[in-house]
Design an enzyme around this catalytic site. Structure first.
Site, PDB file in Angstrom:
ATOM      1  N   ILE B 589       0.871  -1.026  -0.004  1.00 18.65           N
ATOM      2  CA  ILE B 589      -0.034  -0.149   0.004  1.00 18.65           C
ATOM      3  C   ILE B 589       0.824   1.307   0.029  1.00 18.65           C
ATOM      4  CG2 ILE B 589      -1.856   1.324   1.336  1.00 18.65           C
ATOM      5  CD1 ILE B 589      -2.713  -1.509  -0.217  1.00 18.65           C
ATOM      6  N   GLU B 664     -10.521  -1.688  -8.147  1.00 14.89           N
ATOM      7  CA  GLU B 664     -11.574  -2.647  -8.403  1.00 14.89           C
ATOM      8  C   GLU B 664     -11.836  -3.316  -6.985  1.00 14.89           C
ATOM      9  OE1 GLU B 664     -12.102  -2.252 -12.061  1.00 14.89           O
ATOM     10  OE2 GLU B 664     -10.188  -1.666 -12.519  1.00 14.89           O
TER      11      GLU B 664
END
Lengths: 185, 706, 330
Positions: B589, B664
């Site tokens: 991340i 997504e």
């Protein structure tokens, strides 16, 4: 004799007077964006269904896309460009920035203008559809997350930033409350 | 260079580098750049669903105030349309005004250009277009006899004997699910301004890949690629819809004809017609399991519609090929051709509708087995790709469920439905798995060491709201080992060279690889320069095609576990989501602040998909009915409760970037988790999205009637 | 959008004179519905007369203890007004359930009553519509009609009136005051909207060119104990699929006074007079509420997709009246 289809108007935008002749068909939104190069106010749907064009007229939030410019003669308009004091962001803007209350940024000016009005409307004691008891005896509702969500529901955000938006409005409201308490003390 | 005491860049929260511009209104989007001599245009769309344009009544309109041009199939410049771009065949709508055929309602039939937007609009609305109408067909439903398996390598995947394993199973779930037509509905409608400047066609646009658009415009207009420049600085949302669309083609065409800057901003209603959508789906899932929950059979058949112009497969049946092991697997996609616009990619194409069916069916199976839904998933966790046999680059689905269950309080859940009530509301909780592929595509980037000690990164990336600009700043700063403030990342300009688009959760992953490898190259150049930087700086450029070709073939995916609590009033049919939690294993991340926003944004999309979104097609006319935000509901603020999203450490040892992409996965599984929670609340299964009040009321009446 | 002339009216009599001479003219209030319809081509006026500067922006108590609400009072002002909230809380709730904060700041009381249906066939000029183009047909009856009327509709039009505010006004026997070139007058809300019949394009009983000047609420002690509930397909900023305004007075467990009106079920806010009649004097219990709702809904004529509105309204009535009855008992 053919009636005029355009008229001169004078209105104040972010404290500055503007005089211009407008086609009667032109909305306040298009005057801001196409005539005055104030493109911070966004066109998301152009039919009052998204809130991206929210501005304040005489201190009240409205959607500029359904406001004919010719009918704003003499009014005072505040747009997103009029909120910061120089480099100093308005506390609502700062909270949106710090808490990431936006993604693509397109609904953001409308969200921020709306949030400003939400704080004012709440301070004025206005109830909302989230207020269980609207009678004046019940007193003004607390600005809970549920109240903020309902009051901010006229501003769609497709990126899905509602969670941090609610947090940003709560943070700005807290700051406003603190400021009020300090000045009252 | 590694010993400097820079504060952490990658992995620490940073507000968006363009954030200040966005909260002050200074950020300019596609239709907001001023141009001298700018004129405005308005698109006219077909009101019939099939036929031919017989006549365009341009004479009357040309005489109207301010009108400069009326373009249509009878007078428009010819385009080249039989090409392939970096994303394959072009969308059929880019063949603008090239023939008189009308293949669907909302097909662009003319463009009116005038001095002001008001004049253009009134003229466009006054334009009389006559058609020769032909019978049309827009009816989509399961069991259409003309459904076919497309000639696409991935349409079918099979192992074992599905029917035999179903027959041998102790418990079988055979259920059909539907999802409706859904529209991207980015808040910024598509807009482009085109002009010829210094012998080049320049287009200021809102898109997911400036290079992609520039490449296609060059091909369409038969121009040298170097004579087209597309810029897209800020993009007001995209979600798959902002590729090459009629607005860029129309603006470029009119600018060419008039030799003046031309702007075309689509109306909201027009965006519904010409910018793509997610096809409705009809899906059948068949699961067969032993009494202990082990899957013997996994069958998933998915049908979607496409236009008569081009097959588009919504790959709903793909995710089962990754998620669950079974002795027999049979997954297939089928299409049916109708007189509707061509569908396109929309956030988590395939996985979003597919996960609704699969993850609902898993929940139904768990109920039949009397098994906890998480335990059922754990029982069927594959060691390698269930069909490919390839190893996973990293897979921590069960870790996500474990952490999610702990934080959500899953252990205290009474598995029996309809046990919790609070006032008029029945309460329930549900869960679902999520997965999305983690791909990467070749990209180029350049990094310049400037003489003043700063660095400039140039890459034809797009920040559609993902935070890509900020992420790339942090990536570059980390690679350069300097503070992010010293790095200026420039994106959204086709002059920066080929790069992958903001799509498929591949953008940041692909671009980050290009940026880090360009920085590696720059370090070499700087070492040779011995600290001397000339006034023009030192620039390094790379292309990641070679690097990516070396990447070992593996199953590379993100994973996640979705949890939802809902309240259902069975007297009124209202459903409210009370809280949601998503735990993800999605690689490295880069920026926790914006990453959380993306994941929560995806989950918010999941709420919207579960409860609200549905485009209605009027079968008699073939047109969409209510193409606006009053009819096409996306979740409003009041629909969205506190959503929490978090992630596990998810190292990908052999991956040069370790980033998996998070655009997504947030939406995947959410509709199933909500629907499963609605079952838990009421005891009634919902297999059709969205979960509307009328459906809840009808289901309740049927349940009471039983 | 067609070009048009614009005038700002400053007094009612000259405003009314302006419209009398020009059938192509429309009143412009907040514009939240009219400007949208002009953009989509449903309305193409040649002249707008802006009424927002008219001195019709006050809310005043009437001598008999009711309220007189000026036609240009905005929805926001109406919902925030202490006397509205005290004496007619369901009215404040109904207004707050409608649209958004921005739109409520623009929309006026007069405009709210005159707003057009949101039937998607009506608002899109590419479809036929008897309300928009008399005689062109109604595609809703055989097409999409999930949110269409179950009461008082005809084969010519099954559209519903979108107002929330009007539902509460209907429950409280509001009277609409108007001025026209032929003189002023008053219309009880019950007579304000015309039956659909074969003339769905004729919506109100106002004389041509008339201007709504005020809405008067007669005194109604029962209204102080009232509530509005709205069901819609998202939690906010959406039109109703069914709504109800109710006021209830219970003494010794028996219904003494009851006011009930429904929204999103008919071409007008629907006063449930039959249900009221059935319920007066009955025990204030769920079974009686359901029976009353059933009596009102006995006249319902449903289509394929909107049959759910019958149980929805029935359940809403029971839920709402039960809540009110419990509060009374407390």
């Amino acid at each position: 004799m053919a009636q005029a289809t355009a008229s001169p108007i004078t209105l104040t935008i972010n404290g500055e007077p503007h005089t211009l002749t407008v086609d009667h068909r032109t909305t306040l939104l298009d005057v801001l964006r196409e005539r005055l190069d104030l493109t911070g106010t966004k066109k998301g749907c152009d039919q009052g269904q998204c809130g991206a064009c929210t501005v304040l007229v005489d201190g009240r939030r409205i959607v500029a896309c359904l406001q004919l410019a010719v009918a704003t003669e003499g009014r005072a308009v505040t747009t997103i460009e009029g909120l910061a004091e120089g480099d100093e962001l308005h506390p609502v803007q700062q909270a949106f920035l710090d808490l990431d209350g936006f993604q693509c940024g397109y609904c953001t000016p409308g969200q921020i203008c709306s949030a400003l009005a939400v704080l004012d409307e709440h301070a004025a004691g206005w109830p909302s559809a989230a207020t269980d008891d609207v009678r004046p005896e019940a007193g003004p509702p607390a600005l809970t997350p549920e109240e903020i969500r309902e009051r901010m529901s006229g501003n769609l955000c497709r990126c899905g930033a509602y969670v941090p938006i609610v947090q940003a409005v709560a943070k700005a409201a807290g700051q406003a409350a603190e400021t009020t308490e300090e000045s009252a003390a | 260079m590694t010993t400097t005491a820079q504060p952490p860049t990658v992995g620490a929260a940073h507000t968006r580098v363009e954030g200040r511009d966005k909260v002050t209104g200074a950020a300019r989007y596609a239709s907001e750049q001023p141009f001298d001599q700018l004129v405005h245009s308005w698109l006219v769309l077909s009101t019939v669903a099939r036929g031919r344009v017989r006549k365009v009544g341009e004479e009357a309109v040309r005489a109207m105030p301010g009108v400069l041009a009326v373009l249509h199939h009878g007078n428009a410049p010819r385009l080249t349309t039989d090409y392939a771009s970096m994303l394959g065949a072009p969308d059929p709508t880019v063949a603008l005004f090239q023939h008189d055929r009308v293949p669907h309602a909302g097909w662009p039939v003319a463009l009116v250009v005038a001095e002001t937007p008001e004049q253009a609009r009134e003229a466009a609305e006054s334009l009389v277009v006559e058609y020769v109408e032909e019978p049309h067909d827009v009816a989509f439903h399961a069991g259409r006899p003309d459904a076919y398996v497309p000639e696409d390598g991935g349409a079918v995947a099979t192992k074992g004997d599905l029917e035999a394993e179903l027959a041998a199973s102790s418990v079988v779930v055979d259920a059909s699910y539907t999802t409706p037509e859904q529209h991207h509905s980015a808040m910024e409608p598509h807009a482009a301004t085109a002009r010829w400047e210094g012998g080049r066609l320049e287009v200021v646009d809102s898109n997911q890949g400036s290079m992609w658009v520039a490449d296609e415009l060059a091909k369409l207009f038969s121009l040298d690629p170097s004579s087209v420049r597309v810029r897209s600085e800020h993009i007001g949302g995209a979600f798959g819809s902002k590729g090459v669309r009629p607005h860029q083609v129309a603006a470029a065409m009119a600018a060419t004809v008039l030799q003046r800057p031309v702007r075309l901003a689509l109306t909201r209603r027009q965006t519904f017609a010409v910018t793509g959508y997610r096809s409705p789906t009809a899906q059948r899932v068949r699961l067969g399991a032993d009494a202990d929950g082990r899957l013997r059979a996994f069958g998933h058949e998915a049908l979607n519609l496409t236009s008569t112009l081009r097959p588009f497969v919504e790959t709903s049946a793909a995710l089962g090929r990754v998620l669950y092991d079974a002795r027999a697997h049979h997954t297939v996609h089928r299409l049916v051709d109708v007189d509707m616009p061509t569908p396109t990619w929309m956030r988590a194409p395939g996985e979003a509708p597919g996960s609704f069916a699969v993850e609902s069916a898993l929940d139904e199976l768990a109920e039949r087995l009397g098994m906890d839904p998480i335990a059922l998933r754990a029982r069927n966790e594959p060691a390698v790709g269930p069909l490919s046999g390839l190893p996973f680059s990293s897979r921590n689905l069960l870790g996500c469920f474990e952490e999610g269950a702990r934080r959500f309080g899953w252990a205290e859940r009474d598995p029996r439905p309809r046990m919790r009530r609070e006032g008029r509301w029945l309460l329930g909780t549900g869960t679902a798995a999520a997965t999305y592929p983690s791909g990467a595509a070749p990209s180029t980037a350049s990094v310049t060491a400037e003489a003043d000690g700063t660095f400039t990164v140039r890459i034809s990336a797009a920040d559609v709201g993902t935070g890509a600009r900020t992420a790339l700043t942090l990536i570059a700063a980390e690679a350069l080992d300097v503070a992010p403030e010293r790095v200026d990342v420039r994106i959204g300009d086709s002059d920066f060279g080929p790069a992958w688009v903001a799509g498929g959760s591949m953008g940041t992953r692909s671009w980050a690889l290009a940026v880090t490898s360009a920085v590696g190259e720059l370090r070499g150049r700087l070492a040779l320069a011995d600290g001397e930087i000339p006034p023009e700086g030192i620039t390094a450029r790379t292309d990641t095609a070679g690097l990516l070709a070396e990447l070992a073939k593996k199953e590379r995916h993100s994973f996640g576990a979705q949890f939802a609590e809902v309240a259902v009033d069975v007297a009124t049919g209202e459903i409210r989501v009370r809280r949601m939690l998503g735990i993800f294993a999605a690689g490295r991340i880069v920026n926790p602040l914006t990453a959380r926003s993306q994941l929560i944004g995806g989950m918010t999309w999941g709420i919207s998909m579960a409860l609200h979104e549905e485009a209605v097609r009027d079968e008699a006319s073939g047109s969409q009915l209510g193409a606006d935000f009053a009819s096409y509901h996306v979740a409003a603020n009041a629909d969205v409760p506190l959503i929490e999203a978090d992630w596990l450490e998810d190292p990908v040892p052999d991956d040069p970037v370790g980033i998996k992409g998070i655009g997504e996965i947030g939406i995947v599984g959410v509709a199933a988790a909500i629907s499963n929670a609605a079952w838990h609340a009421t005891g009634v299964r919902h297999r059709d999205l969205p979960l509307r009040p009328d459906r809840v009321l009808r289901a309740e009446a049927e349940a009471v009637g039983d | 959008m067609r070009e048009f002339s614009y005038e700002r009216a400053t007094d009612v009599s000259s405003a009314v004179a302006l419209l009398e001479t020009d059938p192509d003219a429309r009143w412009l209030g907040g514009g939240t519905n009219l400007v949208d319809l002009m953009k989509t081509g449903v309305e193409r006026p040649g002249r707008l007369v802006d009424v927002r500067e008219l001195p019709l922006g006050r809310i005043e108590s009437t001598d008999d203890g009711g309220l007189r609400i000026g036609a240009t009072v905005t929805n926001s002002e109406l919902a925030a007004h202490p006397e509205v909230r005290r004496r007619y809380p369901a009215l404040a709730q109904a207004v707050l359930a409608g649209a958004s904060g921005q739109l409520r700041n623009m929309a006026t009381v007069g405009g709210n009553l005159l707003q057009r249906t949101r039937c998607a066939y009506f608002t899109d000029t590419s479809f036929p519509c008897n309300k928009r183009e008399p005689g062109s047909g109604c595609p809703a009856a055989t097409g999409e009609h999930r949110n269409h009327a179950i009461l008082g509709a005809s084969e010519h039009c099954v559209a519903v009136h979108p107002s929330d505010m009007g539902v509460a006004l209907a429950a409280f026997d509001a009277v609409v005051a108007y001025e026209s070139a032929a003189g002023g007058g008053e219309l009880p809300l019950a007579d304000f909207y015309l039956p659909v019949g074969d003339t769905p394009h004729l919506e109100t009983a106002l004389p041509p060119g008339a201007l709504i000047t005020a809405v008067t609420l007669p005194p109604a002690p029962v209204a102080a104990h009232s509530r509005y509930r709205k069901v819609r397909e998202r939690a906010s900023y959406a039109f109703a699929i069914g709504s109800a305004a109710a006021a209830l007075d219970v003494a010794d467990g028996v219904v003494r006074e009851i006011r009930l009106a429904f929204g999103a079920v008919a071409s007008r806010p629907w006063r449930a007079s039959t249900a009221e009649r059935v319920l007066r004097g009955q025990p204030a219990v769920g079974a009686a509420f359901a029976e009353a709702a059933d009596a009102e809904l006995a006249a319902a004529q449903v289509l394929d997709q909107n049959a759910y509105k019958v149980p929805l309204i029935r359940n809403l009535v029971v839920s709402l009246l039960t809540e009110l009855a419990e509060e009374t008992a407390r």
